[in-house]
Design a protein around this motif. Sequence first.
Motif, PDB file in Angstrom:
ATOM      1  N   SER A 142     -24.848  -0.964   9.996  1.00  0.00           N
ATOM      2  CA  SER A 142     -24.470  -0.776  11.400  1.00  0.00           C
ATOM      3  C   SER A 142     -22.975  -1.039  11.660  1.00  0.00           C
ATOM      4  O   SER A 142     -22.425  -0.530  12.631  1.00  0.00           O
ATOM      5  N   ALA A 143     -22.310  -1.821  10.799  1.00  0.00           N
ATOM      6  CA  ALA A 143     -20.876  -2.077  11.002  1.00  0.00           C
ATOM      7  C   ALA A 143     -20.028  -0.908  10.496  1.00  0.00           C
ATOM      8  O   ALA A 143     -18.820  -0.872  10.720  1.00  0.00           O
ATOM      9  N   TRP A 144     -20.632   0.030   9.800  1.00  0.00           N
ATOM     10  CA  TRP A 144     -19.858   1.051   9.086  1.00  0.00           C
ATOM     11  C   TRP A 144     -19.986   2.453   9.662  1.00  0.00           C
ATOM     12  O   TRP A 144     -19.143   3.311   9.395  1.00  0.00           O
ATOM     13  N   VAL A 145     -21.071   2.711  10.391  1.00  0.00           N
ATOM     14  CA  VAL A 145     -21.271   4.061  10.955  1.00  0.00           C
ATOM     15  C   VAL A 145     -21.716   3.959  12.405  1.00  0.00           C
ATOM     16  O   VAL A 145     -22.276   2.934  12.822  1.00  0.00           O
ATOM     17  N   ARG A 146     -21.504   5.039  13.167  1.00  0.00           N
ATOM     18  CA  ARG A 146     -22.003   5.103  14.539  1.00  0.00           C
ATOM     19  C   ARG A 146     -23.531   5.053  14.513  1.00  0.00           C
ATOM     20  O   ARG A 146     -24.140   5.562  13.556  1.00  0.00           O
ATOM     21  N   PRO A 147     -24.153   4.481  15.573  1.00  0.00           N
ATOM     22  CA  PRO A 147     -25.619   4.315  15.558  1.00  0.00           C
ATOM     23  C   PRO A 147     -26.378   5.610  15.272  1.00  0.00           C
ATOM     24  O   PRO A 147     -27.326   5.618  14.481  1.00  0.00           O
ATOM     25  N   GLU A 148     -25.945   6.744  15.889  1.00  0.00           N
ATOM     26  CA  GLU A 148     -26.673   8.013  15.664  1.00  0.00           C
ATOM     27  C   GLU A 148     -26.602   8.429  14.202  1.00  0.00           C
ATOM     28  O   GLU A 148     -27.559   9.007  13.667  1.00  0.00           O
ATOM     29  N   ILE A 149     -25.475   8.137  13.575  1.00  0.00           N
ATOM     30  CA  ILE A 149     -25.319   8.515  12.170  1.00  0.00           C
ATOM     31  C   ILE A 149     -26.173   7.597  11.292  1.00  0.00           C
ATOM     32  O   ILE A 149     -26.814   8.045  10.334  1.00  0.00           O
ATOM     33  N   GLY A 150     -26.233   6.314  11.673  1.00  0.00           N
ATOM     34  CA  GLY A 150     -27.107   5.372  10.955  1.00  0.00           C
ATOM     35  C   GLY A 150     -28.561   5.827  10.990  1.00  0.00           C
ATOM     36  O   GLY A 150     -29.264   5.798   9.972  1.00  0.00           O
ATOM     37  N   VAL A 151     -28.995   6.295  12.155  1.00  0.00           N
ATOM     38  CA  VAL A 151     -30.378   6.775  12.296  1.00  0.00           C
ATOM     39  C   VAL A 151     -30.606   7.993  11.403  1.00  0.00           C
ATOM     40  O   VAL A 151     -31.607   8.091  10.682  1.00  0.00           O
ATOM     41  N   ALA A 152     -29.642   8.919  11.402  1.00  0.00           N
ATOM     42  CA  ALA A 152     -29.781  10.137  10.569  1.00  0.00           C
ATOM     43  C   ALA A 152     -29.860   9.775   9.089  1.00  0.00           C
ATOM     44  O   ALA A 152     -30.653  10.360   8.336  1.00  0.00           O
ATOM     45  N   ILE A 153     -29.065   8.797   8.672  1.00  0.00           N
ATOM     46  CA  ILE A 153     -29.076   8.388   7.254  1.00  0.00           C
ATOM     47  C   ILE A 153     -30.438   7.774   6.907  1.00  0.00           C
ATOM     48  O   ILE A 153     -31.051   8.110   5.883  1.00  0.00           O
TER      49      ILE A 153
END
Length: 186
Positions: A142-153
Amino acid sequence: MIRALYPGTFDPMHNGHIDIAQRAAAIFDEVVIGVYDAPPKKLLFNTEERVGLVRLALSHLQNCSIVSFEGLTVECARSIDAQVIVRGLRNVADFEFESQIGLANRQMAPDIELCCLLSSTEYIYLSSTIVKEVAGLDGDISAWVRPEIGVAIQQRFAENRPDTPQAGSVNNKSVTKTRGKLTHHG
Ligand code: ADP
């Protein structure tokens, strides 16, 4: 009017990339993010998905747009009338790579200038590879990507993950070892 191309694989875009895009957008009139269609790398997201994630990550930047491209970066820059190519530098390895490619690009396109921005200190260790390795091992990204991108990953890893083998089986051990290749030092 100076238009800059910021090319990369962006598989996926992380906060270090966003930082470079924001800083470039403050310097140049327009910044076009060039998502490289077919890099010689194993990808987590296809081109269309990577473009979509870049769009999500940079929706706050008014003077930023996105294209995907294949072939030479200088040809992409020419096709969009960009006078500058922007790249980020984290370390000496990036410098060596970028200086070699940059000089080759200058040979092919002397009219296009290279602008390298130093990584901000908080992102100097960050790469898409690290993000994917940690996410693949269920670590906190979560410190490294935007939340939406974290969800996609996380969704992509959930789709790719084979059914969990029986606890304690030989298979289970080998899966654990393979998945921990970069971040597991035990
Ligand atoms: P590549 O374009 O080499 O396939 P990436 O898509 O990861 O790799 O990176 C695109 C650009 O962003 C490159 O110039 C790279 O050096 C830069 N970059 C990657 N990670 C960071 C970071 N943490 N800080 C600053 N720049 C970065």
